[in-house]
Design a protein around this motif. Structure first.
Motif, PDB file in Angstrom:
ATOM      1  N   PRO A 124     -28.115  -4.050   5.817  1.00 27.07           N
ATOM      2  CA  PRO A 124     -27.088  -3.419   4.984  1.00 27.07           C
ATOM      3  C   PRO A 124     -25.761  -3.200   5.690  1.00 27.07           C
ATOM      4  N   SER A 125     -25.735  -3.332   7.023  1.00 31.87           N
ATOM      5  CA  SER A 125     -24.485  -3.100   7.749  1.00 31.87           C
ATOM      6  C   SER A 125     -24.511  -3.864   9.055  1.00 31.87           C
ATOM      7  N   ALA A 184     -22.568 -19.521   0.640  1.00 37.53           N
ATOM      8  CA  ALA A 184     -22.215 -20.057   1.954  1.00 37.53           C
ATOM      9  C   ALA A 184     -20.720 -19.967   2.166  1.00 37.53           C
ATOM     10  N   ILE A 185     -20.322 -19.549   3.346  1.00 38.02           N
ATOM     11  CA  ILE A 185     -18.916 -19.512   3.729  1.00 38.02           C
ATOM     12  C   ILE A 185     -18.740 -20.514   4.858  1.00 38.02           C
ATOM     13  N   THR A 186     -17.828 -21.400   4.757  1.00 33.74           N
ATOM     14  CA  THR A 186     -17.594 -22.366   5.821  1.00 33.74           C
ATOM     15  C   THR A 186     -16.180 -22.187   6.336  1.00 33.74           C
ATOM     16  N   ALA A 209     -22.359  -7.878   7.266  1.00 29.86           N
ATOM     17  CA  ALA A 209     -23.308  -7.659   6.177  1.00 29.86           C
ATOM     18  C   ALA A 209     -22.616  -7.867   4.835  1.00 29.86           C
ATOM     19  N   GLY A 210     -23.246  -8.602   3.951  1.00 31.01           N
ATOM     20  CA  GLY A 210     -22.682  -8.877   2.631  1.00 31.01           C
ATOM     21  C   GLY A 210     -21.863 -10.143   2.566  1.00 31.01           C
ATOM     22  N   ASP A 211     -21.541 -10.765   3.706  1.00 33.43           N
ATOM     23  CA  ASP A 211     -20.726 -11.988   3.695  1.00 33.43           C
ATOM     24  C   ASP A 211     -21.519 -13.223   3.315  1.00 33.43           C
TER      25      ASP A 211
END
Length: 547
Positions: free
Chosen positions: A214-215, A69-71, A84-86
């Motif tokens: 994927p993107s 998780a990114i906050t 994608a990928g984050d």
């Protein structure tokens, strides 16, 4: 186009003419504008896992994917982006425990990327945390998750252009609806879809984004959330309501009738609907008009059929009041063309009596006595009749007005309201009319004693009265202010006309039309309104709360 400062700001944001300009407009009037202080809605993108990405129809195969998780705070332009990928990115919203109305715009940089925007309780680390989900799917369509699968009520292809969304989520019923559109045209993509099974859903306080393909990149701008205040539950649609004991209620959408407990849970369903009345024994009368036929059914409190009958009524008749008196007689008041009023009566066994014809445009029943209102262009008439149609008393007020709502309080006083077309003195001084460059502000409310004497009369400072409901201590008045736009307004008065403050707020925003309303003895209110989004389309809701 004239509008107040706050309404202009809200309109400007919802239209997304420019995210930078919108924040600049806010900052000019309110320094320190921080878009992440005003939260979001929920449309957009993302399959729950690679298997779901391969199956745009949805499903929930096995254990959903988990990603870090990114906050992050929203950026200065009021937007947040995820690629994608984050993994998941979460944006904090005001906490909502009953109703949550969330709006936002969303943009993807490619078609078919597979991305999702969702509401959740807390920051998201897994698809299992997503309570609601709106997806930009790999087939180039927007859909939403309904319990365990993705679907959509309206097929909406997406491109790389910005889309505006609104999500209305009800924590009590664990359902949500998703809307997308512009000020001229909007669509309901998902009507009353179920929350994800097993997701934490006792409250909602985050908006989550994720690109599962994927993107590709998903950008969400101007998330804005408005939790309800004082609300207990909601139902999408328009309903006739009869309050019952212990904050229970009967509601009907004209097709079916439901009995709800105090939390809004359905505890009984009847496959028949219409206008409703309940007698002292709990028997339920249901009336509806089809063409020139009035059909009335009565059921026990457990929805067992007691009787069914029909009666011919004039063309274009509409039911405006229904009651069951202390003798068990069901009475239905109908208004047809002009001032053509019909009162149909049915015995406790369902036997029809001769209909009573009166002159009127609106009425309410006080036991077996109808109180009738009509305007002839120069005079507003209010008359109380006996059950046989003889006048008990009659008031005539010089001037022209339209009556659109009427109620009887426990002391048998008559409260009515509508729109003034000319100034009128109801007994407490002349109520003037007022029309600005934005439109008329001539809504009014009047209370008369059981004998027709003046108690109070006041202007609502709105345009129209859509409903009035009363108990021993409160008079609830549902209003609409009509200018270039429409704004719903719920006012509460004491028995002598003193305005009473209330914190009840559905959370849909002020744009809307106030409709029918019901009130029980303890102050529980059931309010029908047409919420408006983004600017002109209307969406009906019944919201229940406490005044």
């Amino acid at each position: 186009m004239m509008m107040t400062k706050d309404r202009f700001v809200k309109w400007r944001i919802s239209r997304r003419a420019s995210s930078v300009l919108a924040c600049a407009v806010i900052a000019a009037w309110a320094p320190g504008c921080s878009v992440d202080a005003t939260p979001a809605d929920d449309p957009a993108a993302g399959a729950d896992d690679p298997a779901a990405a391969a199956d745009p129809g949805g499903g929930d195969p096995g254990a959903p994917a988990t990603a870090p998780a990114i906050t992050d705070a929203l950026t200065a332009d009021g937007c947040v982006a995820v690629s994608a990928g984050d993994g998941f990115q979460s944006v904090a919203l005001p906490d909502a425990s009953v109703l949550d109305t969330v709006t936002f715009s969303a943009t993807v940089d490619t078609v078919g990327l597979d991305a999702v925007v969702a509401l959740s309780a807390g920051a998201v680390t897994s698809f299992n945390n997503l309570v609601t989900s709106v997806r930009f799917n790999v087939d180039g369509k927007v859909d939403a998750r309904n319990a365990g699968a993705y679907q959509a009520d309206v097929a909406l292809p997406y491109s790389t252009s910005e889309l505006d969304f609104r999500v209305i989520a009800d924590v009590t019923s664990k359902t949500y609806s998703v809307f997308e559109g512009t000020y001229l045209e909007a669509h309901e993509l998902a009507r009353q879809y179920a929350f994800r099974p097993g997701a934490p859903a006792t409250h909602l306080d985050h908006l989550a984004l994720e690109v599962d393909g994927p993107s590709g990149t998903l950008t969400v701008c101007f998330p804005y959330a408005t939790p309800s205040v004082g609300a207990a539950y909601s139902r999408e649609g328009t309903y006739a309501v009869v309050p019952l004991a212990s904050n229970q209620a009967l509601i009907s959408d004209g097709t079916t009738t439901q009995k709800l407990d105090a939390t809004g849970k359905t505890i009984g369903t009847l496959g028949n609907g219409g206008e409703l009345a309940v007698d002292a024994s709990g028997n339920i009368s249901v009336a509806r008009v089809t063409g020139t036929t009035l059909a009335v059914d009565q059921y026990t409190s457990a929805f067992a059929a007691r009787w069914h009958t029909t009666q011919s009524v004039p063309a274009n008749s509409a039911i405006v009041a229904i009651t069951v008196d202390s003798a068990g007689i069901t009475r239905v008041g109908l208004v047809g063309n002009g001032t053509q009023m019909t009162i149909a009566s049915f015995s406790p066994a369902g036997v029809a009596a001769a209909a009573l014809a009166l002159t009127g445009q609106w009425l309410a029943f006080d036991g077996n006595q109808p109180i009738v209102a009509y305007a002839d262009g120069t005079t507003l008439h209010i008359t109380r009749y006996t059950v046989a149609g003889a006048a008990v008393w009659a008031d005539a007020f010089t001037g022209n007005a339209g009556v659109s709502a009427m109620a009887i309080d426990p002391s048998h006083a008559v409260i009515f309201g509508g729109q003034l077309f000319t100034p009128i003195n109801f007994g407490g001084g002349t109520l003037p009319t007022h029309t600005s460059e934005n439109g008329p502000f001539n809504g009014f409310v009047v209370k008369l004693t059981s004998a027709g004497a003046h108690v109070f009369s006041t202007r609502t400072e709105d345009t129209l009265v859509g409903g009035i409901a009363v108990n021993a201590t409160k008079i609830a008045v549902s209003n609409t202010l009509r200018t270039q736009f429409r704004y719903q307004d719920l006012q509460v008065y004491g028995p002598s006309g003193t305005k009473i403050a209330t914190s009840f707020e559905p959370g849909f925003g002020e744009d809307g039309v106030g409709g029918r309303i019901a009130l029980n003895t303890s102050g529980r209110v059931w309010w029908n309104l047409q919420t408006i989004w983004p600017l002109f389309p209307t969406w009906p809701y019944l919201v229940t709360g406490t005044l």
